[in-house]
Design a protein around this motif. Structure first.
Motif, PDB file in Angstrom:
ATOM      1  N   GLU A 121      11.290 -77.105 -14.266  1.00 25.68           N
ATOM      2  CA  GLU A 121      12.142 -76.536 -13.236  1.00 25.68           C
ATOM      3  C   GLU A 121      11.318 -76.149 -12.007  1.00 25.68           C
ATOM      4  OE1 GLU A 121      15.677 -74.905 -11.414  1.00 25.68           O
ATOM      5  OE2 GLU A 121      15.215 -76.497 -12.868  1.00 25.68           O
ATOM      6  N   ILE A 122      10.133 -75.612 -12.228  1.00 26.77           N
ATOM      7  CA  ILE A 122       9.261 -75.259 -11.097  1.00 26.77           C
ATOM      8  C   ILE A 122       8.905 -76.509 -10.309  1.00 26.77           C
ATOM      9  CG2 ILE A 122       6.960 -74.427 -10.465  1.00 26.77           C
ATOM     10  CD1 ILE A 122       7.200 -72.506 -12.912  1.00 26.77           C
ATOM     11  N   ASP A 123       8.531 -77.570 -10.998  1.00 26.53           N
ATOM     12  CA  ASP A 123       8.168 -78.812 -10.307  1.00 26.53           C
ATOM     13  C   ASP A 123       9.340 -79.333  -9.489  1.00 26.53           C
ATOM     14  OD1 ASP A 123       5.632 -78.713 -11.387  1.00 26.53           O
ATOM     15  OD2 ASP A 123       6.039 -80.182 -12.980  1.00 26.53           O
ATOM     16  N   ARG A 124      10.544 -79.268 -10.054  1.00 27.12           N
ATOM     17  CA  ARG A 124      11.719 -79.745  -9.326  1.00 27.12           C
ATOM     18  C   ARG A 124      11.968 -78.906  -8.084  1.00 27.12           C
ATOM     19  NH1 ARG A 124      16.593 -78.386  -8.190  1.00 27.12           N
ATOM     20  NH2 ARG A 124      16.562 -76.482  -9.468  1.00 27.12           N
ATOM     21  N   ARG A 125      11.895 -77.586  -8.245  1.00 28.84           N
ATOM     22  CA  ARG A 125      12.157 -76.716  -7.105  1.00 28.84           C
ATOM     23  C   ARG A 125      11.120 -76.903  -6.001  1.00 28.84           C
ATOM     24  NH1 ARG A 125      14.779 -70.909  -8.484  1.00 28.84           N
ATOM     25  NH2 ARG A 125      16.181 -71.507 -10.177  1.00 28.84           N
ATOM     26  N   VAL A 126       9.863 -77.044  -6.382  1.00 28.85           N
ATOM     27  CA  VAL A 126       8.810 -77.256  -5.381  1.00 28.85           C
ATOM     28  C   VAL A 126       9.051 -78.564  -4.640  1.00 28.85           C
ATOM     29  CG1 VAL A 126       6.348 -77.704  -5.047  1.00 28.85           C
ATOM     30  CG2 VAL A 126       7.095 -75.832  -6.537  1.00 28.85           C
ATOM     31  N   ALA A 127       9.350 -79.618  -5.372  1.00 26.93           N
ATOM     32  CA  ALA A 127       9.581 -80.923  -4.738  1.00 26.93           C
ATOM     33  C   ALA A 127      10.783 -80.869  -3.802  1.00 26.93           C
ATOM     34  CB  ALA A 127       9.779 -81.992  -5.811  1.00 26.93           C
ATOM     35  N   GLY A 149       3.085 -74.146  12.846  1.00 29.25           N
ATOM     36  CA  GLY A 149       4.379 -74.711  12.484  1.00 29.25           C
ATOM     37  C   GLY A 149       4.440 -75.118  11.032  1.00 29.25           C
ATOM     38  N   GLU A 150       3.332 -75.660  10.505  1.00 26.82           N
ATOM     39  CA  GLU A 150       3.297 -76.040   9.093  1.00 26.82           C
ATOM     40  C   GLU A 150       3.348 -74.808   8.196  1.00 26.82           C
ATOM     41  OE1 GLU A 150       0.795 -80.229   9.229  1.00 26.82           O
ATOM     42  OE2 GLU A 150      -0.294 -78.320   9.349  1.00 26.82           O
ATOM     43  N   ARG A 151       2.652 -73.745   8.585  1.00 28.11           N
ATOM     44  CA  ARG A 151       2.726 -72.514   7.787  1.00 28.11           C
ATOM     45  C   ARG A 151       4.147 -71.956   7.778  1.00 28.11           C
ATOM     46  NH1 ARG A 151      -2.394 -71.396  10.184  1.00 28.11           N
ATOM     47  NH2 ARG A 151      -1.401 -70.077  11.764  1.00 28.11           N
ATOM     48  N   GLU A 152       4.825 -72.048   8.932  1.00 30.28           N
ATOM     49  CA  GLU A 152       6.218 -71.595   8.989  1.00 30.28           C
ATOM     50  C   GLU A 152       7.078 -72.400   8.020  1.00 30.28           C
ATOM     51  OE1 GLU A 152       9.369 -69.224  10.303  1.00 30.28           O
ATOM     52  OE2 GLU A 152       7.302 -69.075  10.998  1.00 30.28           O
ATOM     53  N   ARG A 153       6.865 -73.706   7.972  1.00 29.61           N
ATOM     54  CA  ARG A 153       7.651 -74.549   7.069  1.00 29.61           C
ATOM     55  C   ARG A 153       7.330 -74.266   5.607  1.00 29.61           C
ATOM     56  NH1 ARG A 153       7.116 -80.542   8.620  1.00 29.61           N
ATOM     57  NH2 ARG A 153       5.290 -79.996   9.837  1.00 29.61           N
ATOM     58  N   VAL A 154       6.069 -73.956   5.297  1.00 32.32           N
ATOM     59  CA  VAL A 154       5.721 -73.594   3.924  1.00 32.32           C
ATOM     60  C   VAL A 154       6.388 -72.277   3.540  1.00 32.32           C
ATOM     61  CG1 VAL A 154       3.843 -72.948   2.369  1.00 32.32           C
ATOM     62  CG2 VAL A 154       3.546 -74.875   3.931  1.00 32.32           C
ATOM     63  N   ALA A 155       6.412 -71.328   4.462  1.00 29.86           N
ATOM     64  CA  ALA A 155       7.090 -70.054   4.187  1.00 29.86           C
ATOM     65  C   ALA A 155       8.578 -70.287   3.914  1.00 29.86           C
ATOM     66  CB  ALA A 155       6.900 -69.099   5.352  1.00 29.86           C
ATOM     67  N   ILE A 156       9.197 -71.164   4.694  1.00 29.64           N
ATOM     68  CA  ILE A 156      10.601 -71.498   4.455  1.00 29.64           C
ATOM     69  C   ILE A 156      10.766 -72.167   3.098  1.00 29.64           C
ATOM     70  CG2 ILE A 156      12.543 -72.912   5.233  1.00 29.64           C
ATOM     71  CD1 ILE A 156      11.511 -72.506   8.102  1.00 29.64           C
ATOM     72  N   ALA A 157       9.854 -73.095   2.773  1.00 31.18           N
ATOM     73  CA  ALA A 157       9.926 -73.775   1.478  1.00 31.18           C
ATOM     74  C   ALA A 157       9.795 -72.786   0.331  1.00 31.18           C
ATOM     75  CB  ALA A 157       8.843 -74.851   1.386  1.00 31.18           C
ATOM     76  N   GLY A 158       8.902 -71.799   0.483  1.00 25.55           N
ATOM     77  CA  GLY A 158       8.754 -70.798  -0.566  1.00 25.55           C
ATOM     78  C   GLY A 158      10.032 -70.026  -0.793  1.00 25.55           C
ATOM     79  N   ALA A 159      10.741 -69.702   0.293  1.00 23.28           N
ATOM     80  CA  ALA A 159      12.028 -69.027   0.152  1.00 23.28           C
ATOM     81  C   ALA A 159      13.071 -69.953  -0.466  1.00 23.28           C
ATOM     82  CB  ALA A 159      12.505 -68.523   1.510  1.00 23.28           C
ATOM     83  N   LEU A 160      13.069 -71.218  -0.047  1.00 24.00           N
ATOM     84  CA  LEU A 160      14.049 -72.165  -0.579  1.00 24.00           C
ATOM     85  C   LEU A 160      13.843 -72.439  -2.066  1.00 24.00           C
ATOM     86  CD1 LEU A 160      14.218 -74.824   2.275  1.00 24.00           C
ATOM     87  CD2 LEU A 160      15.910 -73.073   1.707  1.00 24.00           C
ATOM     88  N   ALA A 161      12.603 -72.367  -2.527  1.00 18.51           N
ATOM     89  CA  ALA A 161      12.329 -72.632  -3.938  1.00 18.51           C
ATOM     90  C   ALA A 161      12.996 -71.605  -4.851  1.00 18.51           C
ATOM     91  CB  ALA A 161      10.825 -72.655  -4.188  1.00 18.51           C
ATOM     92  N   MET A 162      13.363 -70.459  -4.288  1.00 15.23           N
ATOM     93  CA  MET A 162      14.134 -69.475  -5.052  1.00 15.23           C
ATOM     94  C   MET A 162      15.608 -69.862  -5.129  1.00 15.23           C
ATOM     95  SD  MET A 162      11.856 -67.213  -5.892  1.00 15.23           S
ATOM     96  CE  MET A 162      12.694 -65.671  -6.267  1.00 15.23           C
ATOM     97  N   GLU A 163      15.967 -70.931  -4.409  1.00 18.03           N
ATOM     98  CA  GLU A 163      17.342 -71.445  -4.340  1.00 18.03           C
ATOM     99  C   GLU A 163      18.328 -70.338  -3.961  1.00 18.03           C
ATOM    100  OE1 GLU A 163      18.219 -73.866  -7.794  1.00 18.03           O
ATOM    101  OE2 GLU A 163      16.814 -75.402  -7.066  1.00 18.03           O
ATOM    102  N   PRO A 164      18.093 -69.719  -2.796  1.00 17.73           N
ATOM    103  CA  PRO A 164      18.942 -68.597  -2.375  1.00 17.73           C
ATOM    104  C   PRO A 164      20.291 -69.063  -1.842  1.00 17.73           C
ATOM    105  CG  PRO A 164      17.395 -69.120  -0.636  1.00 17.73           C
ATOM    106  CD  PRO A 164      17.049 -70.020  -1.795  1.00 17.73           C
ATOM    107  N   ASP A 165      21.256 -68.169  -1.907  1.00 16.46           N
ATOM    108  CA  ASP A 165      22.531 -68.406  -1.243  1.00 16.46           C
ATOM    109  C   ASP A 165      22.403 -68.175   0.261  1.00 16.46           C
ATOM    110  OD1 ASP A 165      23.921 -68.842  -3.692  1.00 16.46           O
ATOM    111  OD2 ASP A 165      24.006 -66.675  -3.994  1.00 16.46           O
ATOM    112  N   HIS A 166      21.501 -67.259   0.638  1.00 17.15           N
ATOM    113  CA  HIS A 166      21.303 -66.882   2.033  1.00 17.15           C
ATOM    114  C   HIS A 166      19.819 -66.972   2.368  1.00 17.15           C
ATOM    115  CE1 HIS A 166      25.373 -65.064   1.953  1.00 17.15           C
ATOM    116  NE2 HIS A 166      25.010 -64.593   0.769  1.00 17.15           N
ATOM    117  N   LEU A 167      19.505 -67.537   3.523  1.00 25.49           N
ATOM    118  CA  LEU A 167      18.129 -67.619   3.992  1.00 25.49           C
ATOM    119  C   LEU A 167      18.013 -66.819   5.278  1.00 25.49           C
ATOM    120  CD1 LEU A 167      15.277 -68.859   3.706  1.00 25.49           C
ATOM    121  CD2 LEU A 167      16.077 -70.756   5.134  1.00 25.49           C
ATOM    122  N   VAL A 168      17.152 -65.797   5.277  1.00 19.23           N
ATOM    123  CA  VAL A 168      16.939 -64.922   6.437  1.00 19.23           C
ATOM    124  C   VAL A 168      15.594 -65.265   7.055  1.00 19.23           C
ATOM    125  CG1 VAL A 168      16.759 -62.548   7.249  1.00 19.23           C
ATOM    126  CG2 VAL A 168      18.259 -63.088   5.309  1.00 19.23           C
TER     127      VAL A 168
END
Length: 249
Positions: A121-127, A149-168
């Motif tokens: 599941e971790i591998d899937r979420r990271v991908a 810009g790449e660090r910003e995108r990694v930070a967004i990816a880290g939040a997305l990997a939690m599969e949130p309903d809301h992204l702030v």
């Protein structure tokens, strides 16, 4: 859904008998009630010091209100912080404040690992998260070698990997060059189109006003403006925020 009812936050106050707040200190957020629906693109606007960051950090329990309540998907945030922080992903103004690992893949995996997800599941979420920010096959890249810009995108990816309903996202375009800014905007459009609620905190509406379903304008910790962009423009111009060219009321 995120529900706030009468939320007030103070800094510098003290606690008295029975741990009751004495209402001293500086009020950062003052009696804010707000509902954010699933799939909404919300902009929280206001000048520096208006309470924007403090307000959104109550959404998942990073800041505990001194008064009022915050509920996420019907559950009080302080009753289940893990659920609140899984449902509400947060990207800070400075990505370095939340990048915790030495490589991209390890950083994005950090959240799901702490949720106890399986390796598969971790591998899937990271991908999936890296694909969402256009950083596929960058798992082994060292964080220290990335651009802003790449660090910003990694930070967004880290939040997305939690599969949130809301992204702030708190001031997500600060310090980004033009290509990075456009890349982040593209990602936000795609995430919103896919059904994720997007909440952008900013004092500069040039990039996001046309994407917003609704704008909340803060002044001195209180909601001064609320409504769709077309209705909020006249009042937003009085809050000291930057409007896009051609959007002057």
């Amino acid at each position: 859904m995120i529900d706030l009812d009468g939320v007030t936050c103070r800094y510098g106050g003290s606690r008295g008998k029975d741990d009751v707040d004495d209402a001293s200190g500086v009020v950062a957020v003052d009696d804010v009630s707000l509902r954010i629906d699933h799939g909404e693109f919300l902009v929280v606007a206001g000048p520096n010091g208006s309470g924007k960051t403090t307000l959104v950090r109550t959404f998942n329990g990073l800041v505990e209100p001194d008064a009022g309540t915050v509920s996420v998907n019907g559950t009080p945030a302080d009753a289940d912080l893990v659920a609140a922080r899984s449902a509400v992903g947060m990207v800070f103004q400075e990505p370095r404040d939340q990048l915790v690992a030495s490589t991209v893949g390890a950083d994005v995996a950090f959240g799901p690992e702490n949720l106890g997800c399986t390796h598969e599941e971790i591998d899937r979420r990271v991908a999936d998260a890296l694909a969402a920010v256009n950083m596929t096959r960058r798992e082994d890249a060292r964080i220290g070698t990335l651009s802003g810009g790449e660090r910003e995108r990694v930070a967004i990816a880290g939040a997305l990997a939690m599969e949130p309903d809301h992204l702030v996202l708190d001031e997500p375009f600060t310090g980004l060059d033009e290509p990075a800014r456009l890349s982040v905007l593209d990602r936000l459009r795609a995430l919103h189109a896919a059904g994720t609620s997007v909440i952008v905190v900013t004092h500069d509406l040039r990039d996001v006003l046309d994407l917003a379903d609704r704008v909340i304008g803060l002044a001195d910790g209180r909601v001064a403006v609320v409504g769709p962009p077309s209705e909020a423009l006249a009042e937003l111009s009085n809050l000291g925020v930057r409007l896009p060219a051609g959007h002057d009321p």
